[in-house]
Scaffold this motif. Structure first.
Motif, PDB file in Angstrom:
ATOM      1  N   PRO A   9      -8.713 -27.478 105.471  1.00  0.00           N
ATOM      2  CA  PRO A   9      -9.327 -28.617 104.769  1.00  0.00           C
ATOM      3  C   PRO A   9      -8.390 -29.812 104.752  1.00  0.00           C
ATOM      4  O   PRO A   9      -7.181 -29.684 104.959  1.00  0.00           O
ATOM      5  CB  PRO A   9      -9.577 -28.072 103.361  1.00  0.00           C
TER       6      PRO A   9
ATOM      7  N   CYS B 181     -11.999 -28.203  95.642  1.00  0.00           N
ATOM      8  CA  CYS B 181     -13.148 -27.367  95.996  1.00  0.00           C
ATOM      9  C   CYS B 181     -12.912 -25.951  95.488  1.00  0.00           C
ATOM     10  O   CYS B 181     -11.851 -25.375  95.719  1.00  0.00           O
ATOM     11  CB  CYS B 181     -13.334 -27.358  97.510  1.00  0.00           C
TER      12      CYS B 181
ATOM     13  N   LEU C 296     -18.018 -27.414 102.975  1.00  0.00           N
ATOM     14  CA  LEU C 296     -18.525 -26.754 104.177  1.00  0.00           C
ATOM     15  C   LEU C 296     -18.822 -27.746 105.288  1.00  0.00           C
ATOM     16  O   LEU C 296     -18.596 -27.452 106.468  1.00  0.00           O
ATOM     17  CB  LEU C 296     -19.803 -25.978 103.841  1.00  0.00           C
TER      18      LEU C 296
ATOM     19  N   GLY D  49     -19.946 -21.000 100.366  1.00  0.00           N
ATOM     20  CA  GLY D  49     -19.032 -22.109 100.159  1.00  0.00           C
ATOM     21  C   GLY D  49     -19.639 -23.164  99.262  1.00  0.00           C
ATOM     22  O   GLY D  49     -20.589 -22.899  98.508  1.00  0.00           O
TER      23      GLY D  49
ATOM     24  N   GLY E  10     -12.693 -22.016  95.172  1.00  0.00           N
ATOM     25  CA  GLY E  10     -12.482 -20.973  96.170  1.00  0.00           C
ATOM     26  C   GLY E  10     -11.575 -19.904  95.606  1.00  0.00           C
ATOM     27  O   GLY E  10     -11.094 -20.013  94.470  1.00  0.00           O
TER      28      GLY E  10
ATOM     29  N   THR F 215      -6.118 -19.864  97.851  1.00  0.00           N
ATOM     30  CA  THR F 215      -6.688 -20.118  99.173  1.00  0.00           C
ATOM     31  C   THR F 215      -7.164 -21.560  99.253  1.00  0.00           C
ATOM     32  O   THR F 215      -7.935 -22.010  98.406  1.00  0.00           O
ATOM     33  CB  THR F 215      -7.872 -19.175  99.448  1.00  0.00           C
TER      34      THR F 215
ATOM     35  N   THR G  88      -9.430 -24.394 100.464  1.00  0.00           N
ATOM     36  CA  THR G  88     -10.809 -24.451 100.934  1.00  0.00           C
ATOM     37  C   THR G  88     -11.317 -25.873 100.795  1.00  0.00           C
ATOM     38  O   THR G  88     -10.709 -26.700 100.118  1.00  0.00           O
ATOM     39  CB  THR G  88     -11.699 -23.470 100.140  1.00  0.00           C
TER      40      THR G  88
ATOM     41  N   ALA H 276     -16.734 -25.865 108.221  1.00  0.00           N
ATOM     42  CA  ALA H 276     -16.487 -24.466 107.871  1.00  0.00           C
ATOM     43  C   ALA H 276     -16.372 -23.554 109.084  1.00  0.00           C
ATOM     44  O   ALA H 276     -15.758 -22.487 108.993  1.00  0.00           O
ATOM     45  CB  ALA H 276     -17.597 -23.962 106.954  1.00  0.00           C
TER      46      ALA H 276
ATOM     47  N   SER I 244     -10.971 -31.510 100.812  1.00  0.00           N
ATOM     48  CA  SER I 244     -10.441 -30.437  99.971  1.00  0.00           C
ATOM     49  C   SER I 244     -10.598 -30.703  98.485  1.00  0.00           C
ATOM     50  O   SER I 244     -10.589 -29.772  97.680  1.00  0.00           O
ATOM     51  CB  SER I 244      -8.957 -30.228 100.283  1.00  0.00           C
TER      52      SER I 244
END
Length: 359
Positions: A333, A208, A219, A267, A210, A214, A216, A327, A224
């Motif tokens: 995630p 994902c 949402l 997101g 991001g 980080t 993420t 989210a 992930s």
């Protein structure tokens, strides 16, 4: 002492190959007609089939086939005032027959592409001639390459309204094809080869998007990363393009995701949750989240639980907070979708007297 260097002389073969790579202007020729495909001059006899193409207007469709020196029957449409007579050379006629035979050997192609598939295959064969490459003898290889080639080679025939010129012929076949389009056809051929190689490669993980460094996730479901077949990644143009296609950007607020507050949330949604959002009318909220979770349950063999989930949520007030988006849960995630909904699913399957655990 001054050293004098001379450029190496090109051989005749190298010079001919270089000339084939570059487009050239047509020349006047009152004795021959241009081939409707490659544009070379064709000597016309009484038995030579001649077609009429429009010089201007939309499309390069032929008005009526006639023979020289005969005339078209009265029942046929009258040629337009800007008509240009064209013939077809033996090489291009053989290529047309080859395309027809290929389609007849693969009847499923017409079901997929329609009755224009023969023209598509013929255009792909023409493209090979333009860029100087032979048709792959392996049928699997050819099946992967020709659909890309014909798209890149659209409009290369001399009879294209933007190309055809009355009284002119090409010095060499395909002289009228622009250098930029030749490059596009080479790229399409190379893309086909890459797709063939990718068929034997493992699936490609697409995390994902991001901020760098980080973790993420989606949402809605919190997954992930998703995977895509290597051939599809190659078809889309690479990992970055595939990632853009696999993850949908979303800008919403916390309330729509199941937590009170005016804060904006940026997101991405995975493809499954994105499809659920569209099914639910495109609005971020509990309806599309319910759809996304239900679709996940059906895809994992739990269709009965998906139905129970819908019934359960309809009978409970505050469903928007009972099924929040990942989210707004504060959880990291996961490689598995909807981990944060495990307690809800347990409550859906539990006896009626069992209450939903509070988080």
């Amino acid at each position: 002492m001054v050293k004098i260097t001379t450029r190496p002389q090109l051989t005749a073969e190298q010079a001919a190959a270089l000339r084939r790579e570059m487009p050239d202007d047509p020349v006047r020729d009152a004795q021959r007609l241009a081939c409707e495909c490659c544009g070379r001059g064709v000597v016309v006899t009484e038995l030579t089939p001649v077609r009429i193409a429009e010089r201007l207007g939309m499309g390069g469709s032929y008005v009526s086939p006639i023979t020289v020196p005969g005339h078209a029957p009265k029942s046929r449409p009258k040629p337009p005032p800007n008509a240009v007579r064209v013939a077809i050379c033996p090489t291009c006629a053989a290529r047309r027959a080859e395309a027809k035979a290929y389609v007849e050997q693969h009847p499923a192609l017409e079901q997929r592409y329609g009755n224009v598939v023969r023209q598509h295959v013929e255009t792909a064969l023409q493209a090979l001639d333009v860029i100087g490459l032979p048709r792959p003898t392996n049928e699997t290889h050819w099946a992967a390459i020709w659909p890309r080639l014909w798209r890149a080679a659209g409009g290369i025939a001399w009879s294209n309204p933007e190309t055809v010129s009355p009284g002119y012929v090409n010095r060499r076949p395909w002289d009228h094809v622009r250098a930029a389009q030749r490059d596009e056809m080479r790229k399409a051929y190379a893309d086909g080869l890459r797709a063939l190689v990718a068929r034997h490669q493992p699936s490609v993980p697409l995390p994902c998007p991001g901020p760098r460094g980080t973790a993420t996730g989606c949402l809605y479901c919190g997954v992930s990363s998703v995977t895509l077949a290597a051939a599809d990644v190659a078809r889309l143009g690479g990992v970055q393009q595939a990632q853009d296609a696999a993850w949908r950007r979303v800008l919403t607020n916390q309330t729509a995701l199941g937590r009170t507050g005016p804060e904006k949330v940026r997101g991405h949604l995975c493809a499954t949750c994105s499809a659920a959002l569209d099914k639910a009318g495109g609005a971020v909220g509990v309806t599309s989240r319910t759809q996304a979770l239900a679709d996940h349950l059906v895809a994992t063999g739990r269709a009965k639980l998906a139905g129970s989930l819908r019934d359960w949520l309809q009978g409970h007030e505050g469903a928007v907070y009972v099924l929040p988006a990942h989210a707004v849960t504060g959880r990291p995630p996961s490689s598995t979708p909807w981990v944060h909904a495990a307690a809800l699913l347990d409550a859906v399957q539990a006896p009626p007297e069992v209450a939903l655990p509070t988080s």
